[in-house]
Design a protein around this motif. Structure first.
Motif, PDB file in Angstrom:
ATOM      1  N   LEU A 108     -37.074 -12.799  13.434  1.00  0.00           N
ATOM      2  CA  LEU A 108     -38.336 -13.260  13.841  1.00  0.00           C
ATOM      3  C   LEU A 108     -38.661 -14.565  12.724  1.00  0.00           C
ATOM      4  N   ASN A 292     -47.881  -7.781  23.014  1.00  0.00           N
ATOM      5  CA  ASN A 292     -46.750  -6.891  22.431  1.00  0.00           C
ATOM      6  C   ASN A 292     -47.121  -5.516  21.964  1.00  0.00           C
ATOM      7  N   LEU A 325     -35.068  -6.189  19.480  1.00  0.00           N
ATOM      8  CA  LEU A 325     -35.371  -7.603  19.004  1.00  0.00           C
ATOM      9  C   LEU A 325     -33.801  -8.389  18.799  1.00  0.00           C
ATOM     10  N   ARG A 330     -38.331 -10.718  23.584  1.00  0.00           N
ATOM     11  CA  ARG A 330     -39.273 -11.190  23.131  1.00  0.00           C
ATOM     12  C   ARG A 330     -40.604 -10.960  23.878  1.00  0.00           C
ATOM     13  N   ILE A 334     -44.050 -13.735  20.257  1.00  0.00           N
ATOM     14  CA  ILE A 334     -42.834 -14.114  19.396  1.00  0.00           C
ATOM     15  C   ILE A 334     -41.741 -14.753  19.918  1.00  0.00           C
ATOM     16  N   THR A 339     -34.391 -17.065  23.555  1.00  0.00           N
ATOM     17  CA  THR A 339     -34.523 -15.687  23.680  1.00  0.00           C
ATOM     18  C   THR A 339     -35.191 -15.022  25.160  1.00  0.00           C
TER      19      THR A 339
END
Ligand code: IPM
Ligand code: MG
Length: 356
Positions: A108, A292, A325, A330, A334, A339
């Motif tokens: 990240l 999230n 991750l 994601r 994020i 992704t």
């Protein structure tokens, strides 16, 4: 082992549901019981911290807390506002030690607003005193100004105070935590201006006598705020009061790019604790399935580690989060080009699958 689940408001119910899913997937014999808190507590029982919720929290071995607060409760008198639930739980359960890790997951690094070289590898632990300071000091209120150029006008006032024992116990937590990490403590205060924090500095220095193997540095809070964005990796453990810790922990959280990733633990003297994501209830995205859940899932891992003595299971969850991750999954907060964007539930499911 009994775990109280307090989902709360906004995205609280969605994210705690994912953490519960992960806990259930561990195949441990946990007894989970839910109760209303915050706005939901007020709506159902007329109080943000209903008596049955407090009783459940007290009886449980640990508390998993979502988030509280929603627009519709903003106009209530202070005693009935959702925030009183979390302040009340901290006080009633004696949760004086708030651990807020700020860790940058390598995947990240691009999500941070700071240059990658400033934050890559970041791993700091903020230890915030949580039941004292100006947050709880009395007297407080609005009164007639007793002196000075505004004599006779109305004034708002609060009381900043710290008892010696209060400072000692949080200092011990910090030095002991440092021994398990980088062996360095930065005590943040405002000793140049405030009596309370000159006293804080003196007491922390005294407690340090028992921890000569740990490096102690004192720093004024304004400088600490500056150093946090200038060279955050210089910090290992930061220990500070309730008010400064509130502010610095939000700043530290953002170094990592997303507050949606950061768990927290609030512990009493016997390691009983309340575990919650560092973020709030985000009412603007509530019910949309995009929040999230990882901060809450990681909070459940902290709970297993600190309060339930299940280190292996805590490791399993943390490894599973790193795995998803690495898989490129994601949530919106994020998400980056290249992704895969997933929703709250998909993220929860992915962690469950990665546990295997
Ligand atoms: C936090 C929050 C709380 C605090 C609020 C919601 C009362 O900002 O946990 O950091 O100020 O402690
Ligand atoms: Mg805060």
């Amino acid at each position: 082992m009994k775990i109280a689940i307090l989902p709360g408001d906004g995205i609280g119910p969605e994210i705690t549901a994912q953490a519960v899913k992960v806990l259930n997937a561990l195949n441990e014999k946990f007894e989970l019981e839910s109760a209303d808190v915050g706005g939901a507590g007020y709506a159902a029982h007329g109080h943000p911290l209903p008596q049955q919720t407090l009783a459940l929290a007290k009886a449980a071995d640990a508390v998993l807390f979502g988030a509280v607060g929603d627009y519709q409760y903003d106009k209530l008198e202070r005693a009935l506002r959702p925030e009183q639930a979390i302040l009340g739980l901290r006080k009633e359960l004696g949760l004086f030690a708030n651990l807020r890790p700020a860790i940058l997951y390598p995947e990240l690094a691009g999500a941070s607003t700071l240059k990658p070289e400033v934050v890559s590898g970041l791993d700091i632990l903020i230890i915030r005193e949580l039941t004292g300071d100006i947050y709880f000091g009395k007297p407080r209120g609005v009164r007639t100004c007793p002196d000075g150029p505004f004599l006779g006008e109305r004034e708002g006032f609060d009381t900043m105070r710290y008892a010696e024992g209060e400072i000692r116990r949080i200092a011990h937590v910090a030095f002991q935590a440092a021994r398990k990490r980088g062996n360095r403590v930065t005590s943040v205060d405002k000793a140049n201006v405030l009596e309370t924090f000159q006293f804080w500095r003196d007491i922390v220095t005294d407690v340090h006598q028992e921890y000569q193997d740990v490096e102690l540095e004192h720093m004024y809070v304004d400088n600490a705020a500056m150093q946090l964005v200038r060279a955050p990796k210089k910090f290992d453990v930061i220990v500070t009061g309730n008010m400064f810790g509130d502010i610095l922990s939000d700043a530290a959280a953002m170094l990592t790019g997303s507050i949606g990733m950061l768990p927290s633990a609030s512990l009493d003297a016997n390691n009983k604790g309340l575990y919650e994501p560092s973020h709030g209830s985000a009412p603007d995205i509530a019910g949309k399935g995009v929040a999230n859940p990882l901060a809450t899932i990681l909070s459940a891992a902290m709970m297993l580690r600190f309060s339930l003595g299940k280190t292996e299971q805590a490791d399993r969850i943390e490894t599973a989060v790193k795995k998803v991750l690495a898989q490129g999954l994601r949530t919106a907060d994020i998400f980056e080009e290249g992704t895969t964007r997933v929703g709250t539930e998909q993220m929860g499911d992915a962690v469950v699958n990665a546990l295997a």
